[in-house]
Design an enzyme around this catalytic site. Sequence first.
Site, PDB file in Angstrom:
ATOM      1  N   ASP A  69      41.309  36.688  50.892  1.00  0.00           N
ATOM      2  CA  ASP A  69      41.712  37.012  49.524  1.00  0.00           C
ATOM      3  C   ASP A  69      41.476  38.481  49.200  1.00  0.00           C
ATOM      4  O   ASP A  69      42.268  39.112  48.496  1.00  0.00           O
ATOM      5  CB  ASP A  69      40.939  36.137  48.531  1.00  0.00           C
ATOM      6  N   ASN A 143      42.247  40.465  40.279  1.00  0.00           N
ATOM      7  CA  ASN A 143      41.270  39.438  39.914  1.00  0.00           C
ATOM      8  C   ASN A 143      40.516  39.770  38.639  1.00  0.00           C
ATOM      9  O   ASN A 143      40.563  39.022  37.664  1.00  0.00           O
ATOM     10  CB  ASN A 143      40.247  39.255  41.049  1.00  0.00           C
ATOM     11  N   ASP A 144      39.784  40.874  38.667  1.00  0.00           N
ATOM     12  CA  ASP A 144      38.884  41.163  37.550  1.00  0.00           C
ATOM     13  C   ASP A 144      38.456  42.616  37.543  1.00  0.00           C
ATOM     14  O   ASP A 144      38.593  43.337  38.536  1.00  0.00           O
ATOM     15  CB  ASP A 144      37.636  40.256  37.615  1.00  0.00           C
ATOM     16  N   THR A 184      38.805  31.927  39.893  1.00  0.00           N
ATOM     17  CA  THR A 184      38.143  31.189  40.964  1.00  0.00           C
ATOM     18  C   THR A 184      37.325  32.120  41.857  1.00  0.00           C
ATOM     19  O   THR A 184      36.908  31.734  42.959  1.00  0.00           O
ATOM     20  CB  THR A 184      39.170  30.436  41.830  1.00  0.00           C
ATOM     21  N   ALA A 187      34.185  35.442  38.509  1.00  0.00           N
ATOM     22  CA  ALA A 187      33.991  34.796  37.210  1.00  0.00           C
ATOM     23  C   ALA A 187      33.503  33.360  37.362  1.00  0.00           C
ATOM     24  O   ALA A 187      32.656  32.887  36.592  1.00  0.00           O
ATOM     25  CB  ALA A 187      35.291  34.831  36.405  1.00  0.00           C
ATOM     26  N   LEU A 188      34.023  32.639  38.346  1.00  0.00           N
ATOM     27  CA  LEU A 188      33.587  31.258  38.588  1.00  0.00           C
ATOM     28  C   LEU A 188      32.124  31.231  39.022  1.00  0.00           C
ATOM     29  O   LEU A 188      31.344  30.393  38.569  1.00  0.00           O
ATOM     30  CB  LEU A 188      34.473  30.614  39.653  1.00  0.00           C
ATOM     31  N   GLN A 242      36.372  46.408  44.507  1.00  0.00           N
ATOM     32  CA  GLN A 242      36.815  47.207  45.648  1.00  0.00           C
ATOM     33  C   GLN A 242      36.928  48.681  45.301  1.00  0.00           C
ATOM     34  O   GLN A 242      36.806  49.538  46.175  1.00  0.00           O
ATOM     35  CB  GLN A 242      38.165  46.686  46.170  1.00  0.00           C
TER      36      GLN A 242
END
Length: 300
Positions: A69, A143-144, A184, A187-188, A242
């Site tokens: 991912d 993602n975030d 997922t 945050a998860l 990243q």
Amino acid sequence: MKKIGIFVKPTDSQAVVLEHLIGVLEDAGHEVLVEERVAEALAKSRKLTGYTRAKLGELCEVAVILGGDGTILGVARDISEWERPIIGLNAGRLGFITDVVLEDMDTVLPAMLRGECSSDKRHLLEGTVLRGGKPIYQNLAVNDLGFSHGRAGGMVDFIIYVDGRQMSSQSADGIICSTATGSTAYALAAGGPILYPSLDAVQLVTVAPHTLSNRPIVIPATLRIEIELVKARDAVAYFDMQEFCDVLPGDVLRIERSDRKIEMLHPLNYDYFELLRRKLKWNFSPASVKRIARRDDSGE
């Protein structure tokens, strides 16, 4: 989709798998273009022209990404200008957005490239670090993004504003603003909910908050979020964990939904809820738990 771009994790050559992947694509009649790293890995067996990620994103019609991912996140940001469809080949571990396992590559990948697939488009987030009201850094996130304490550790104090209105003032190890895709991921792990991929929403999740009453919140992605760093010994603004920017007290991270999207291609049998059952072990039924308990009690 005839021109296929192959992207890989920068630190992993995967020469044997790459050689097989190129063979599968060429046998199916596709023109294969590769990232520089792929050309280097196969230099002894093939003479290939390698391209930078950005250039390969411009040239290809679909991106096939070999990795986990994290590899998809990096490639998706780098080629987001071109909004190429993405297929993820899982050479990593958990893999929520890398759908195709290597064992199925020979049959599933050619079928998907013939159009036997489903797809969904997901917005990226755009984050801008402001210092004294002026932008000093800008990047995208799949993602975030958010604030996190740096190498010195300790808590960070911050104030969250949503469309110009103060939402909260908190102390924590950090703050996550996550897309549905990223729900997922980090945050998860921090206690946030799972958001269905098509939801046009983001969630704000604090990491190890100082107050026990703190809870995640989900809001429309169309709202502008600003997070002001009030106090920190050492802190960074991060993008998909990243890319990083060192920040100081008084800096503001402005978060908005980007106009750019990624399009994820999935095999025809793709089922998001089956994915969750498999990856999160939700298929462990109560009946099987009772059978194990009875067996343990009997001493068998």
